[in-house]
Scaffold this motif. Structure first.
Motif, PDB file in Angstrom:
ATOM      1  N   LEU A 144       0.863  -1.185   0.000  1.00 31.23           N
ATOM      2  CA  LEU A 144       0.000   0.000   0.000  1.00 31.23           C
ATOM      3  C   LEU A 144       0.897   1.231   0.000  1.00 31.23           C
ATOM      4  N   ALA A 145       0.658   2.139  -0.936  1.00 34.18           N
ATOM      5  CA  ALA A 145       1.438   3.363  -0.962  1.00 34.18           C
ATOM      6  C   ALA A 145       0.507   4.548  -0.750  1.00 34.18           C
ATOM      7  N   ILE A 146       0.892   5.408   0.182  1.00 31.22           N
ATOM      8  CA  ILE A 146       0.111   6.620   0.454  1.00 31.22           C
ATOM      9  C   ILE A 146       0.953   7.784  -0.024  1.00 31.22           C
ATOM     10  N   GLU A 147       0.392   8.590  -0.917  1.00 29.13           N
ATOM     11  CA  GLU A 147       1.213   9.644  -1.511  1.00 29.13           C
ATOM     12  C   GLU A 147       0.593  11.018  -1.307  1.00 29.13           C
ATOM     13  N   GLY A 148       1.295  11.852  -0.560  1.00 30.52           N
ATOM     14  CA  GLY A 148       0.935  13.267  -0.418  1.00 30.52           C
ATOM     15  C   GLY A 148      -0.484  13.523   0.070  1.00 30.52           C
ATOM     16  N   LEU A 149      -0.903  12.791   1.088  1.00 30.57           N
ATOM     17  CA  LEU A 149      -2.277  12.901   1.571  1.00 30.57           C
ATOM     18  C   LEU A 149      -2.457  14.134   2.461  1.00 30.57           C
ATOM     19  N   SER A 150      -3.493  14.951   2.157  1.00 28.61           N
ATOM     20  CA  SER A 150      -3.825  16.079   3.029  1.00 28.61           C
ATOM     21  C   SER A 150      -5.319  16.068   3.298  1.00 28.61           C
ATOM     22  N   LYS A 151      -5.679  16.590   4.473  1.00 29.71           N
ATOM     23  CA  LYS A 151      -7.101  16.649   4.839  1.00 29.71           C
ATOM     24  C   LYS A 151      -7.292  17.768   5.845  1.00 29.71           C
ATOM     25  N   HIS A 152      -8.303  18.573   5.631  1.00 31.22           N
ATOM     26  CA  HIS A 152      -8.611  19.560   6.666  1.00 31.22           C
ATOM     27  C   HIS A 152     -10.108  19.640   6.913  1.00 31.22           C
ATOM     28  N   TYR A 153     -10.457  19.967   8.154  1.00 28.38           N
ATOM     29  CA  TYR A 153     -11.850  20.252   8.516  1.00 28.38           C
ATOM     30  C   TYR A 153     -11.917  21.730   8.823  1.00 28.38           C
ATOM     31  N   GLY A 154     -12.724  22.454   8.085  1.00 26.32           N
ATOM     32  CA  GLY A 154     -12.784  23.899   8.287  1.00 26.32           C
ATOM     33  C   GLY A 154     -11.407  24.470   8.035  1.00 26.32           C
ATOM     34  N   ASN A 155     -10.871  25.229   9.002  1.00 24.97           N
ATOM     35  CA  ASN A 155      -9.522  25.743   8.772  1.00 24.97           C
ATOM     36  C   ASN A 155      -8.481  24.981   9.592  1.00 24.97           C
ATOM     37  N   ARG A 156      -8.893  23.786  10.071  1.00 21.21           N
ATOM     38  CA  ARG A 156      -7.943  22.975  10.843  1.00 21.21           C
ATOM     39  C   ARG A 156      -7.325  21.911   9.950  1.00 21.21           C
ATOM     40  N   ASN A 157      -6.002  21.896   9.884  1.00 24.21           N
ATOM     41  CA  ASN A 157      -5.339  20.855   9.117  1.00 24.21           C
ATOM     42  C   ASN A 157      -5.239  19.597   9.960  1.00 24.21           C
ATOM     43  N   ILE A 158      -5.839  18.517   9.456  1.00 25.38           N
ATOM     44  CA  ILE A 158      -5.772  17.257  10.191  1.00 25.38           C
ATOM     45  C   ILE A 158      -4.577  16.462   9.704  1.00 25.38           C
ATOM     46  N   LEU A 159      -4.393  16.447   8.377  1.00 22.17           N
ATOM     47  CA  LEU A 159      -3.258  15.753   7.794  1.00 22.17           C
ATOM     48  C   LEU A 159      -2.610  16.696   6.801  1.00 22.17           C
TER      49      LEU A 159
END
Lengths: 253, 281, 360
Positions: C4-19
């Motif tokens: 499994l390769a995870i590449e450049g994953l980002s995630k935010h809720y509202g203005n909070r960066n989770i990943l």
């Protein structure tokens, strides 16, 4: 999916809003295209409104007092000494559901035809009202006293040398205020709107007065309907704000 | 002295409640039971119970009305509870407050609210008429069974919301995600997990709604002035002498009502027992 | 090698960066732990891998095939949740069968595979019980069997032990590892418990503020933390402010002590010095030669084989040392001591938290 949810909730909302709005408009209607507060003035000038409202309120308060006097000691004792009795009390408190008001009034009028001084006054209604509100009062008080852990409280109080009177009036009742207020407001709401007993036993309470008005004065009846909705709303807000998780369901259907 | 106290105290505390329930609940019901089986001269008879067959229309109407309004309340109330429970807090507490009010706003005022709305001279009826649509000519009537179902829904749906919300909120997010992760479609989740878990709660809510409608008296009385044949209406007609029937016939009707409500309670108990096995509580 | 390769994953809720820009890979049959404090994004990362949430940017490749747009139901991952995820209306056996029923396997095959799985997790005798009749540990075993029954592409464990008693937790932890090895399924295990992560993983990814602070074998994570966050989060250590003096020494307080990581740092540079308690050596005051931190023992905590000694230093501050219990008996409370360590023992970090040697 999201769209469907909005439509569904919107339709349900309309179903609940339209009768209230229409009743409001109807209560202001003065024939053809004229609208105004005539219905309300006519209504408030009727003495019978105030006497019936006062009577219903009086009955409601008496019902609250009678319920508490009968139920609080019994439930208190059950939690303190006889937890086995809970099963019996649970069944008793469900009985008014199995024996609905219309059946109870039939049974009571068959069984009790006197004494005259009792059955001929409207205060006779307090008896069936206590029966009717029994499930709700019982459940509220049972939960309230259950949360108090009466046994530990009473042991603590007695180890400090407190007598019975002190225990009940200084320890148990103050700790029970929330439950008592909730039960009382619910009882008031139910008793204020009760129709079955009053109508059949021929006493002119608030609900009977509304029915009477409705037969001849539709505008006033609409105004009264809104008034009664507000009373229910006020009582229920009291119950909800009083910290009860959910308002119980009583009332006359 | 001590022994006296040990005996007297329970009587003082519990006695009033027992005495009250005996005198004003058990005895009146017992009186009905007895009088339903006794003729004028006090002999045992089944005449009045057999006479219930003549009132079969009342029972039919009552059961039809209660069943239909309970079904409507269960479905609409259940779906509403599900749609509302995922929403933000303010929407939820508004719905909770409104259902508490609407569930208790019943009887005569409710009947009048609907008369003012869709009665033969109600606002909506008139507006439709002005638009050229006479709903009464199209076969609608507020004063018949379908009209009553419409009115009863006003307290049945909120009642359902109040009763079912804890169960719907008890549906864990983990169950849906676990099912989804195992490959289930939303439909499969509802068929195999969601609905089976809710089923006992739905069943017991339905019978509660049924009983609630079955014992309703004020609302149909105010709407139909006693003209529509329902069990509570028939009993009140006997009591107020509106019909030429012996009091014993009223007692027999009341007895029939107690039996129906008793069955309702029994089903309710069975359903909650089923629920207890799953929750382990 | 990467499964499994995870590449450049980002995630935010509202203005909070989770990943923010997370990249990771996991090999065939590997057991990888995502370790970090609550709120570091580890659970969100796992839920994105499971398909319950979708990333703002980045992609997931399973065996070289992109699965980012594939729904959770189609991914075929086996997920075990913290708790209460069993369907309460089904017996243990029916719970395990659920995924197989969805896959429309023959009824016979469903039953035999579900039975095998329950036997594998040691619940052959509890197949007909409802979840409410099972203990917390047994429920999690059923959940594990249910996840494995569908022969998942990946096994995803979301803090599956956190709701259990300490004793059951250790036992089940080892069993999960054994079962995972036997099944040979690549596994991602989310936890905030470092002991859990270090004891059963092939590799551990330490997460901090939505990104991977360090990834490596448990020994690497513990022995050579790459930044001060990892060093502080894993294990315990004593921290000092220090100044680089020569190429191989730092001055702590008034004492100059050996530190091989100071090599290559400019003279006079300020650093944080972290020392693990088991790397601290104690001598009775005056018995050793050369520079050492002087102080006296103030308290001891007995852990069975080892004993932890708390020392108050002469120049202020305290130091923790862990010794074999037999050794520790030589230093009862109030004993004046001097403490030293080997040159390679202390970890030096620059003021911005980076490890000293990684600068060069």
């Amino acid at each position: 999916m999201k769209f469907g949810r909005k439509i569904f909730l919107g339709l349900v909302g309309l179903y609940f809003a339209i009768p209230l709005v229409a009743t409001g408009v109807f209560s202001l209607w003065q024939g053809s295209n004229r609208y105004g507060f005539d219905g309300y003035t006519a209504l408030f000038n009727q003495d019978e409104l105030w006497t019936s409202l006062a009577l219903s309120f009086e009955l409601a308060v008496e019902t609250v007092l009678a319920s508490l006097v009968i139920l609080v000691p019994a439930i208190f004792w059950m939690h303190l000494r006889l937890p086995r009795l809970k099963a019996v009390f649970d069944v008793i408190s469900a009985l008014p559901f199995v024996i609905p008001p219309i059946v109870l009034v039939a049974g009571m009028s068959a069984l009790y035809t006197g004494p005259e001084w009792l059955v001929s006054t409207p205060h006779y209604l307090v008896i069936p009202y206590v029966v009717m509100t029994l499930p709700y009062t019982y459940r509220t008080l049972d939960v309230g006293l259950g949360a108090l852990d009466i046994r530990t409280l009473s042991e603590a109080a007695q180890s400090l040398g407190a007598g019975w009177g002190t225990l009940v009036f200084r320890v148990v009742l103050p700790n029970l205020t929330t439950a008592l207020v909730g039960a009382a407001l619910l009882t008031v709401a139910i008793a204020m709107g009760e129709f079955t007993f009053a109508n059949i036993l021929l006493f002119k309470t608030f609900a009977v007065f509304i029915a009477f008005i409705g037969q001849s004065y539709p505008t006033e009846a609409a105004a009264l309907t809104l008034l009664s909705f507000l009373i229910t709303w006020a009582a229920m807000m009291g119950v909800l704000l009083g910290g009860r998780e959910r308002a119980e369901i009583g009332g006359t259907r | 002295m001590r022994r006296w106290r040990r005996r007297a105290l329970p009587v003082i505390f519990i006695g009033p409640l027992i005495l009250f329930v005996l005198s004003f609940l058990i005895l009146p019901a017992g009186q009905l039971l007895l009088s339903a089986f006794r003729d004028e001269s006090g002999n045992f008879t089944l005449t009045y119970l057999e006479g219930l067959a003549d009132s079969s229309a009342a029972f039919e109407n009552s059961i039809l009305l209660s069943g239909a309004s309970a079904l409507l309340g269960t479905v609409v109330g259940g779906i509403t509870a599900y749609l509302v429970c995922g929403r933000e807090n303010s929407a939820r507490s508004f719905v909770r407050a409104f259902s508490a009010v609407a569930a208790n706003f019943a009887g005569v005022p409710l009947a009048f609210a609907f008369v003012a709305t869709v009665g033969s001279l109600g606002m909506i009826t008139l507006w439709f008429k002005q638009a050229g649509l006479d709903i009464y000519r199209l076969g609608f009537s507020l004063y018949g069974l379908p009209g009553l179902v419409l009115v009863y829904a006003y307290f049945q749906i909120p009642l359902m919301l109040i009763v079912i919300t804890p169960a719907v909120e008890g549906l864990r997010k983990e169950w849906r995600e676990a099912a989804e992760g195992l490959g289930a479609t939303p439909l499969q989740y509802w068929r195999m997990v969601g609905l089976p878990i809710l089923m006992p709660s739905l069943a017991s809510a339905f019978v509660l709604l049924f009983g609630n409608a079955f014992s309703a008296y004020a609302t149909p009385y105010a709407l139909t002035s006693g003209a529509l044949s329902l069990v509570p209406i028939e009993i009140s007609n006997v009591l107020s002498g509106n019909v030429m029937l012996a009091p014993q016939a009223g007692a027999a009707l009341a007895l029939g009502m107690i039996v129906v409500m008793g069955l309702v309670m029994l089903f309710h108990q069975l359903a909650s027992r089923r629920l207890k096995r799953w929750t382990g509580r | 090698m990467s499964y499994l390769a995870i590449e450049g994953l980002s995630k935010h809720y509202g203005n909070r960066n989770i990943l923010s820009n997370v990249s990771l890979s996991i090999g065939h049959g590997e057991f990888l732990s995502l370790l970090g404090p609550s709120g570091c994004g580890k659970t969100t990362l796992l839920r994105i891998i499971a398909g319950f949430e979708s990333p703002d940017t980045g992609r997931l490749l399973l065996d070289g095939r992109e699965i980012t747009p594939v729904s959770a139901a189609q991914r075929g991952m086996g997920m075990v949740f913290q708790a209460y995820s069993l369907f309460p209306n089904m017996t243990a056996l029916d719970n395990v069968r659920f995924g197989l029923r969805i896959r429309k396997l023959a009824a016979k095959e469903q039953l035999s595979r579900a039975r095998d799985m329950l036997a594998l997790v040691g619940l052959a005798d509890h197949m007909q019980k409802y979840p409410s009749q099972l203990s917390g540990g047994q429920q999690q075993r059923v959940a594990l069997a249910r996840a494995l029954a569908i022969r998942p592409a990946l096994l995803l464990l979301d803090e599956p032990l956190s709701a259990l008693d300490a004793k059951v937790r250790v036992q089940l932890r080892d069993e999960i590892r054994n079962i995972q090895r036997e099944a040979g399924v690549a596994t991602i295990f989310v936890t905030h418990d470092q002991e859990e992560a270090l004891s059963i993983s092939d590799r551990v990814a330490v997460m901090h503020d939505g990104s991977v602070a360090q990834i490596g074998s448990p020994a690497e994570i513990y022995g050579t933390p790459r930044d001060i966050f990892v060093a502080r989060f894993i294990g315990i250590s004593t921290e000092f402010d220090g100044v680089v003096t020569e190429s191989n020494t730092v001055r702590v307080g008034g004492v100059t002590l050996p530190a091989s990581q100071a090599d290559g740092l400019p003279k006079g540079a300020g650093v944080r010095v972290l020392i693990r308690p088991e790397n601290v050596h104690l001598n009775h005051a005056g018995s050793g030669s050369g520079p050492a931190l002087a102080g006296h023992v103030i308290s001891e905590t007995f852990f069975g084989a080892t004993t932890q000694i708390r020392i108050e230093l002469a120049e202020g501050g305290s130091l923790i040392a862990t010794l074999p219990t037999i050794e520790a008996a030589k230093f009862p409370p109030a004993t004046p001591i001097c403490a030293i360590w080997a040159p390679e023992a202390p970890h030096l970090f620059l003021k911005d938290g980076r490890q000293a040697t990684s600068v060069t």
